[in-house]
Design a protein around this motif. Structure first.
Motif, PDB file in Angstrom:
ATOM      1  N   PHE A 270      40.223  86.330  28.423  1.00  0.00           N
ATOM      2  CA  PHE A 270      39.389  87.483  28.780  1.00  0.00           C
ATOM      3  C   PHE A 270      38.964  87.420  30.237  1.00  0.00           C
ATOM      4  O   PHE A 270      39.011  88.430  30.962  1.00  0.00           O
ATOM      5  N   LEU A 271      38.545  86.246  30.695  1.00  0.00           N
ATOM      6  CA  LEU A 271      38.068  86.107  32.068  1.00  0.00           C
ATOM      7  C   LEU A 271      39.201  86.311  33.074  1.00  0.00           C
ATOM      8  O   LEU A 271      39.028  86.977  34.096  1.00  0.00           O
ATOM      9  N   MET A 272      40.380  85.759  32.788  1.00  0.00           N
ATOM     10  CA  MET A 272      41.518  85.952  33.690  1.00  0.00           C
ATOM     11  C   MET A 272      41.897  87.421  33.801  1.00  0.00           C
ATOM     12  O   MET A 272      42.156  87.934  34.895  1.00  0.00           O
ATOM     13  N   LYS A 273      41.921  88.114  32.659  1.00  0.00           N
ATOM     14  CA  LYS A 273      42.260  89.540  32.666  1.00  0.00           C
ATOM     15  C   LYS A 273      41.186  90.351  33.386  1.00  0.00           C
ATOM     16  O   LYS A 273      41.497  91.299  34.127  1.00  0.00           O
ATOM     17  N   SER A 274      39.932  89.984  33.180  1.00  0.00           N
ATOM     18  CA  SER A 274      38.830  90.689  33.833  1.00  0.00           C
ATOM     19  C   SER A 274      38.877  90.509  35.342  1.00  0.00           C
ATOM     20  O   SER A 274      38.634  91.460  36.110  1.00  0.00           O
ATOM     21  N   ILE A 275      39.190  89.298  35.787  1.00  0.00           N
ATOM     22  CA  ILE A 275      39.291  89.034  37.217  1.00  0.00           C
ATOM     23  C   ILE A 275      40.457  89.817  37.821  1.00  0.00           C
ATOM     24  O   ILE A 275      40.353  90.371  38.921  1.00  0.00           O
ATOM     25  N   ALA A 276      41.573  89.878  37.087  1.00  0.00           N
ATOM     26  CA  ALA A 276      42.724  90.649  37.580  1.00  0.00           C
ATOM     27  C   ALA A 276      42.360  92.120  37.756  1.00  0.00           C
ATOM     28  O   ALA A 276      42.705  92.746  38.765  1.00  0.00           O
ATOM     29  N   LEU A 277      41.622  92.688  36.797  1.00  0.00           N
ATOM     30  CA  LEU A 277      41.181  94.074  36.910  1.00  0.00           C
ATOM     31  C   LEU A 277      40.188  94.240  38.054  1.00  0.00           C
ATOM     32  O   LEU A 277      40.216  95.237  38.790  1.00  0.00           O
ATOM     33  N   GLY A 278      39.296  93.260  38.197  1.00  0.00           N
ATOM     34  CA  GLY A 278      38.313  93.310  39.282  1.00  0.00           C
ATOM     35  C   GLY A 278      38.960  93.265  40.650  1.00  0.00           C
ATOM     36  O   GLY A 278      38.524  93.948  41.584  1.00  0.00           O
ATOM     37  N   LYS A 279      40.019  92.466  40.780  1.00  0.00           N
ATOM     38  CA  LYS A 279      40.746  92.408  42.052  1.00  0.00           C
ATOM     39  C   LYS A 279      41.347  93.768  42.388  1.00  0.00           C
ATOM     40  O   LYS A 279      41.340  94.202  43.551  1.00  0.00           O
ATOM     41  N   GLU A 280      41.888  94.435  41.357  1.00  0.00           N
ATOM     42  CA  GLU A 280      42.496  95.753  41.576  1.00  0.00           C
ATOM     43  C   GLU A 280      41.462  96.779  42.026  1.00  0.00           C
ATOM     44  O   GLU A 280      41.706  97.572  42.944  1.00  0.00           O
ATOM     45  N   LYS A 281      40.289  96.764  41.397  1.00  0.00           N
ATOM     46  CA  LYS A 281      39.295  97.801  41.659  1.00  0.00           C
ATOM     47  C   LYS A 281      38.412  97.488  42.863  1.00  0.00           C
ATOM     48  O   LYS A 281      38.081  98.372  43.654  1.00  0.00           O
ATOM     49  N   TYR A 282      38.006  96.205  42.982  1.00  0.00           N
ATOM     50  CA  TYR A 282      37.022  95.855  44.010  1.00  0.00           C
ATOM     51  C   TYR A 282      37.554  94.933  45.096  1.00  0.00           C
ATOM     52  O   TYR A 282      36.909  94.748  46.128  1.00  0.00           O
ATOM     53  N   GLY A 283      38.704  94.324  44.878  1.00  0.00           N
ATOM     54  CA  GLY A 283      39.203  93.344  45.823  1.00  0.00           C
ATOM     55  C   GLY A 283      38.496  92.008  45.649  1.00  0.00           C
ATOM     56  O   GLY A 283      37.666  91.838  44.757  1.00  0.00           O
TER      57      GLY A 283
END
Length: 206
Positions: free
Chosen positions: A178-191
Motif C-alpha cells: 500500500f505504501l509503495m503504491k501510494s508513494i508512486a501515486l504521490g510522485k505522479e501528482k505532487y512530485g
C-alpha cells in the motif's frame, strides 16, 4: 512494484526463511514482484573506509554487495531480514548493509524499507531497531505492522508455529504494498519533496 528482500541468515530454509517466504507469498497475492537474496552464508567483509566508492560509484570489493546494489536501485522497496545473534543482527548482514548503503550513490529517497527479525527468545527489538537505522538515514519511509516485525523459533522450521509472528509479516507485506503504491501515486501528482544541499557539520573544528 518490485521488492528486494535480503535474507541475512546463513541457514538456507531456516526460521528467517519461514518469515521471508510468508512475505513473498503475500507480495505475490498483492501483485508485487519479490526477489530474495540470501547473503548470510556468503563471505562478505566489512567496509575498510578506503573511499574508492566516491570515485568508482561502487565498492572496491566486487562481491555480492555490488550485485545487490543494482537490484536495490531498481526496487521500490527493501526488506532486510536477520536472525538474532547476541541481541544483534548477523555480522555478515551488517557488513553487507554498511557497504551497500555507503558505496551505492543512487537516490534512495522514498524507497520503502522494512526489517524482519527471527530469534529464539530475546534480542528481537534491539535487532529490529538496528536494522531500521539504515532506512532512516537514507530518506526511506519505514513501513510498520500490527506488532514489531519478529518471528520466534529455535529449531529449523519452528517459526512456522508462531502464528502471530507470521500474521505480523503478512500485514507488513500488505502495508508495504500500500505504501509503495501510494508513494508512486504521490510522485505522479505532487512530485518529490524539495531537497537541500547537505549541510555537513562536524563536532571538532580546526
Amino acid at each position: 512494484m518490485k521488492v528486494l528482500i535480503i535474507n541475512g541468515s546463513p541457514r538456507v530454509g531456516g526460521n528467517t526463511s519461514v518469515a521471508v517466504d510468508e512475505m513473498v507469498k503475500t507480495f505475490s497475492e498483492e501483485g508485487v514482484t519479490a526477489e530474495v537474496v540470501q547473503i548470510g552464508n556468503q563471505a562478505i567483509r566489512g567496509c575498510i573506509a578506503c573511499g574508492n566508492c566516491a570515485q568508482n560509484g561502487k565498492c572496491v570489493f566486487d562481491d555480492a554487495v555490488n550485485k545487490i546494489a543494482a537490484k536495490f536501485e531498481e526496487a521500490d522497496g527493501l526488506v532486510v531480514a536477520s536472525p538474532v545473534y547476541y541481541a544483534s543482527a548477523n555480522a555478515t548482514l551488517i557488513a553487507c548493509l554498511d557497504r551497500l548503503f555507503y558505496s551505492s550513490h543512487f537516490d534512495k529517497s522514498m524507497k520503502v524499507g522494512a526489517s524482519v527479525v527471527c530469534c529464539r527468545r530475546g534480542g528481537a527489538s534491539a535487532t529490529f531497531d538496528e536494522l531500521n537505522k539504515y532506512f532512516t538515514i537514507s530518506n526511506m519511509p519505514v513501513v510498520s505492522s500490527q506488532y514489531w516485525n519478529s518471528v520466534h523459533g529455535r529449531e529449523k522450521g519452528q517459526a512456522a508455529k508462531d502464528l502471530e509472528g507470521l500474521q505480523t509479516v503478512r500485514v507488513l507485506a500488505r502495508n508495504m504494498t500500500f505504501l509503495m503504491k501510494s508513494i508512486a501515486l504521490g510522485k505522479e501528482k505532487y512530485g518529490m519533496p524539495k531537497t537541500e544541499e547537505h549541510a555537513w557539520t562536524h563536532f571538532i573544528n580546526d
